[in-house]
Design an enzyme around this catalytic site. Structure first.
Site, short mmCIF file in Angstrom:
data_model
loop_
_atom_site.label_atom_id
_atom_site.label_comp_id
_atom_site.label_asym_id
_atom_site.label_seq_id
_atom_site.Cartn_x
_atom_site.Cartn_y
_atom_site.Cartn_z
N THR A 1 0.82 -1.21 0.00
CA THR A 1 0.00 0.00 0.00
C THR A 1 0.85 1.26 0.00
O THR A 1 2.00 1.25 0.45
CB THR A 1 -0.89 -0.01 1.26
OG1 THR A 1 -1.53 1.25 1.39
CG2 THR A 1 -0.08 -0.25 2.53
N ASP A 2 0.25 2.36 -0.45
CA ASP A 2 0.95 3.65 -0.38
C ASP A 2 1.03 4.19 1.06
O ASP A 2 1.79 5.11 1.34
CB ASP A 2 0.27 4.70 -1.30
CG ASP A 2 -1.19 4.97 -0.97
OD1 ASP A 2 -1.73 4.34 -0.04
OD2 ASP A 2 -1.80 5.82 -1.66
N GLU A 3 0.23 3.58 1.97
CA GLU A 3 0.20 4.12 3.35
C GLU A 3 1.54 3.94 4.06
O GLU A 3 1.78 4.58 5.08
CB GLU A 3 -0.92 3.45 4.15
CG GLU A 3 -2.27 3.66 3.52
CD GLU A 3 -3.45 3.62 4.48
OE1 GLU A 3 -3.24 3.60 5.69
OE2 GLU A 3 -4.58 3.61 3.98
N LYS B 1 2.10 -3.27 7.37
CA LYS B 1 2.39 -3.47 5.95
C LYS B 1 3.84 -3.09 5.66
O LYS B 1 4.53 -3.75 4.88
CB LYS B 1 1.44 -2.65 5.07
CG LYS B 1 0.01 -3.12 5.06
CD LYS B 1 -0.21 -4.51 4.45
CE LYS B 1 0.00 -4.56 2.95
NZ LYS B 1 -0.37 -5.91 2.41
N TYR C 1 -2.00 -0.39 10.97
CA TYR C 1 -2.10 -1.08 9.67
C TYR C 1 -0.89 -0.76 8.79
O TYR C 1 -0.22 -1.67 8.27
CB TYR C 1 -3.39 -0.67 8.95
CG TYR C 1 -3.40 -0.98 7.47
CD1 TYR C 1 -3.44 -2.30 7.02
CD2 TYR C 1 -3.32 0.03 6.51
CE1 TYR C 1 -3.42 -2.60 5.67
CE2 TYR C 1 -3.31 -0.25 5.16
CZ TYR C 1 -3.35 -1.58 4.73
OH TYR C 1 -3.32 -1.87 3.38
P1 NAD Z 1 -9.71 -7.28 1.95
O1 NAD Z 1 -9.71 -6.94 3.40
O2 NAD Z 1 -10.91 -6.99 1.14
O3 NAD Z 1 -9.41 -8.84 1.78
C1 NAD Z 1 -8.35 -9.48 2.43
C2 NAD Z 1 -8.49 -10.99 2.18
O4 NAD Z 1 -7.38 -11.62 2.84
C3 NAD Z 1 -9.77 -11.59 2.75
O5 NAD Z 1 -10.35 -12.47 1.81
C4 NAD Z 1 -9.29 -12.35 3.97
O6 NAD Z 1 -10.08 -13.49 4.30
C5 NAD Z 1 -7.88 -12.76 3.56
N1 NAD Z 1 -7.01 -13.00 4.71
C6 NAD Z 1 -6.85 -12.21 5.80
N2 NAD Z 1 -5.96 -12.77 6.65
C7 NAD Z 1 -5.55 -13.93 6.07
C8 NAD Z 1 -4.62 -14.93 6.45
N3 NAD Z 1 -3.96 -14.88 7.61
N4 NAD Z 1 -4.42 -15.97 5.61
C9 NAD Z 1 -5.10 -16.05 4.44
N5 NAD Z 1 -6.01 -15.14 4.05
C10 NAD Z 1 -6.22 -14.08 4.85
O7 NAD Z 1 -8.41 -6.60 1.36
P2 NAD Z 1 -8.20 -5.84 -0.04
O8 NAD Z 1 -8.72 -4.47 0.08
O9 NAD Z 1 -8.63 -6.73 -1.11
O10 NAD Z 1 -6.60 -5.72 -0.04
C11 NAD Z 1 -5.80 -6.77 -0.60
C12 NAD Z 1 -4.33 -6.37 -0.46
O11 NAD Z 1 -4.10 -5.15 -1.15
C13 NAD Z 1 -3.89 -6.13 0.99
O12 NAD Z 1 -2.60 -6.64 1.16
C14 NAD Z 1 -3.90 -4.61 1.13
O13 NAD Z 1 -2.96 -4.19 2.08
C15 NAD Z 1 -3.52 -4.19 -0.27
N6 NAD Z 1 -4.01 -2.89 -0.71
C16 NAD Z 1 -5.34 -2.57 -0.60
C17 NAD Z 1 -5.80 -1.34 -1.08
C18 NAD Z 1 -7.26 -0.94 -1.01
O14 NAD Z 1 -7.57 0.21 -1.29
N7 NAD Z 1 -8.17 -1.83 -0.66
C19 NAD Z 1 -4.90 -0.44 -1.65
C20 NAD Z 1 -3.55 -0.79 -1.74
C21 NAD Z 1 -3.12 -2.02 -1.27
O1 DAU Z 2 -4.20 3.96 0.40
C1 DAU Z 2 -4.40 2.58 0.31
C2 DAU Z 2 -5.24 2.13 1.47
O2 DAU Z 2 -6.56 2.60 1.22
C3 DAU Z 2 -5.25 0.61 1.68
O3 DAU Z 2 -3.95 0.18 1.99
C4 DAU Z 2 -6.21 0.23 2.80
O4 DAU Z 2 -6.27 -1.18 2.94
C5 DAU Z 2 -7.58 0.76 2.45
O5 DAU Z 2 -8.47 0.49 3.52
C6 DAU Z 2 -7.52 2.27 2.20
O6 DAU Z 2 -7.24 2.98 3.43
P1 DAU Z 2 -8.01 4.34 3.82
O7 DAU Z 2 -7.95 4.51 5.28
O8 DAU Z 2 -7.57 5.48 2.97
O9 DAU Z 2 -9.51 3.92 3.32
P2 DAU Z 2 -10.94 4.17 3.97
O10 DAU Z 2 -11.94 3.77 2.93
O11 DAU Z 2 -11.07 3.55 5.32
O12 DAU Z 2 -11.00 5.74 4.15
C7 DAU Z 2 -10.83 6.60 3.03
C8 DAU Z 2 -10.86 8.03 3.56
O13 DAU Z 2 -12.18 8.31 4.03
C9 DAU Z 2 -9.95 8.26 4.75
O14 DAU Z 2 -9.39 9.58 4.67
C10 DAU Z 2 -10.87 8.16 5.96
C11 DAU Z 2 -12.19 8.66 5.42
N1 DAU Z 2 -13.40 8.03 6.02
C12 DAU Z 2 -13.47 6.69 6.08
C13 DAU Z 2 -14.58 6.09 6.64
C14 DAU Z 2 -14.66 4.57 6.74
C15 DAU Z 2 -14.44 8.84 6.44
O15 DAU Z 2 -14.39 10.08 6.35
N2 DAU Z 2 -15.54 8.24 6.98
C16 DAU Z 2 -15.66 6.90 7.11
O16 DAU Z 2 -16.68 6.40 7.66
#
Ligand code: NAD
Ligand code: DAU
Length: 356
Positions: free
Chosen positions: A134-136, A164, A160
């Site tokens: 992730t970019d975080e 990562k 988180y």
């Molecule tokens: P998600 O939370 O939707 O899904 C995660 C999946 O991983 C689930 O199916 C869960 O059951 C599985 N999992 C969790 N723990 C596990 C374990 N110990 N063993 C096997 N499976 C396990 O996540 P996502 O949003 O699809 O993110 C996927 C990946 O991409 C993550 O590594 C996250 O850090 C990264 N990522 C997400 C975003 C985003 O915006 N969602 C952005 C950048 C990077």
């Molecule tokens: O940047 C990549 C990341 O993006 C991933 O690595 C994470 O797994 C993914 O969850 C996401 O993180 P964020 O914290 O940016 O996503 P989230 O959807 O939780 O929140 C997006 C923005 O919105 C953040 O600035 C917080 C704000 N927010 C979120 C929620 C859930 C609100 O204002 N209200 C809300 O209820």
């Protein structure tokens, strides 16, 4: 065709990747997923009878199980999506983030190292371990700061992000120490179909349809760089095919938006697709901020675009429209994820956020 062990393939990005990969016959997939609250096997109903797809329920931290799967299926690559992913949950209870993202990734790397060291030299050279991150990990930007590059120093701010970052460091160390052919991708916020409704975009859509408040943390001016999930999946496939081992690639949408703007856009789309007597925007409610809330993320994706020719295809307006439509058209999926556990989460995260 390559056989790939995909972890976390029942979650949001992993499931979209698995579907697009099988629809296009990119690779054969073994999907290892623990099936946590964030997963949904219905995501993969379309391919459940596909002979080039196998699902295994299990933990990436289980070295015996992962070793067994590697020996049995002899994959040429691993793509590690599995993680705990929600920042707010990591603030309430960081333990599972350390367990899966740090210890789990470490155990996955160990099992992979044992397997990889037994391969022929040719197979060792062709093997790939792609770590999806992730970019975080780069921390928070001010408005005038340049976007994150691959050489931006790590400065994670949430449990988180720290977990990562730790996993990224282990992946890097396994390349430098053991020569394991690893690559890491650091992507910005994804949106699209099948995202669990704890994250901003699906939470807003579902709350709006229920007539519930649309919670905005702080003043809603925090900025995220949004990328349509299928664009992310295509980038990962390109990295698998043509990425340079030992390298990291930033992936982003070149699409910075304030949270308030995102929520207002969703309301406008819903006003068009599911009109009610008043605008959904009337439900917008400013609530207490997320502790340590990162101000801005932005990705410089020059490297992946110049080296691998990747560009995002979807624009935000059309991608968001498709996303809202998907949630409107998939009421069974929505009903299923709205379990008791989800209701408990809403209570825990939102009940004590005072309305500003
Ligand atoms: P998600 O939370 O939707 O899904 C995660 C999946 O991983 C689930 O199916 C869960 O059951 C599985 N999992 C969790 N723990 C596990 C374990 N110990 N063993 C096997 N499976 C396990 O996540 P996502 O949003 O699809 O993110 C996927 C990946 O991409 C993550 O590594 C996250 O850090 C990264 N990522 C997400 C975003 C985003 O915006 N969602 C952005 C950048 C990077
Ligand atoms: O940047 C990549 C990341 O993006 C991933 O690595 C994470 O797994 C993914 O969850 C996401 O993180 P964020 O914290 O940016 O996503 P989230 O959807 O939780 O929140 C997006 C923005 O919105 C953040 O600035 C917080 C704000 N927010 C979120 C929620 C859930 C609100 O204002 N209200 C809300 O209820």
């Amino acid at each position: 065709m390559q056989t790939v062990l995909v972890t976390g393939g029942a979650g949001f990005i992993g499931a979209n990747f698995t579907l697009v990969a099988r629809r296009n016959n990119w690779i054969n997939i073994i999907n290892l997923d623990k099936l946590t609250y964030a997963s949904n096997l219905d995501n993969l109903g379309e391919i459940k009878d596909d002979i080039n797809y196998h699902f295994v329920q299990g933990d990436i931290g289980n070295i015996e199980l992962v070793s067994y799967l590697l020996d049995k299926y002899q994959p040429q690559a691993i793509i590690n999506f599995a993680a705990e992913t929600h920042v707010d949950r990591s603030i309430f209870s960081p333990q599972s983030f350390i367990q899966t993202n740090v210890v789990g990734t470490f155990n996955l790397l160990e099992a992979t190292r044992f397997y990889w060291q037994k391969l022929s030299l040719q197979n060792q050279q062709n093997f790939r371990f792609i770590h999806v991150s992730t970019d975080e990990v780069y921390g928070s930007l001010k408005v005038q700061d340049p976007a994150f590059r691959e050489d931006t120093p790590y400065a994670p701010n949430s449990p988180y992000a720290a977990s990562k970052a730790a996993s990224d460091h282990f992946v890097r160390a396994y390349y430098h120490t053991y020569g394991l052919p690893t690559l890491t991708t650091n992507c910005s916020n994804n949106y699209g179909p099948r995202q669990f409704p704890e994250k901003l975009i699906p939470l807003t859509i579902l709350n709006a349809l229920d007539g519930k408040p649309l919670p905005i943390y702080g003043d809603g001016q925090n900025i995220r760089d949004w990328l349509y999930v299928i664009d992310h999946c295509e980038a990962i496939y390109l990295v698998l095919q043509n990425g340079k081992i030992g390298e990291t690639y930033n992936i982003g949408g070149m699409n910075e938006q304030t949270n308030l703007r995102v929520v207002k856009k969703i309301c406008t789309i819903l006003d068009e697709l599911a009109p009610q007597s008043t605008s959904y925007a009337d439900l917008i409610t400013f609530v207490a901020d997320r502790p340590g809330h990162d101000w801005r993320y932005a990705i410089d994706c020059t490297k992946i675009s110049s080296e691998l020719g990747w560009q995002p295809k979807e624009n935000f307006d059309s991608g968001l429209f498709k996303t809202v439509q998907w949630y409107l058209n998939n009421s069974n999926w929505v009903q299923q994820v709205r379990s008791g556990a989800y209701q408990n989460w809403l209570k825990q995260n939102y009940e004590n956020r005072t309305t500003k």
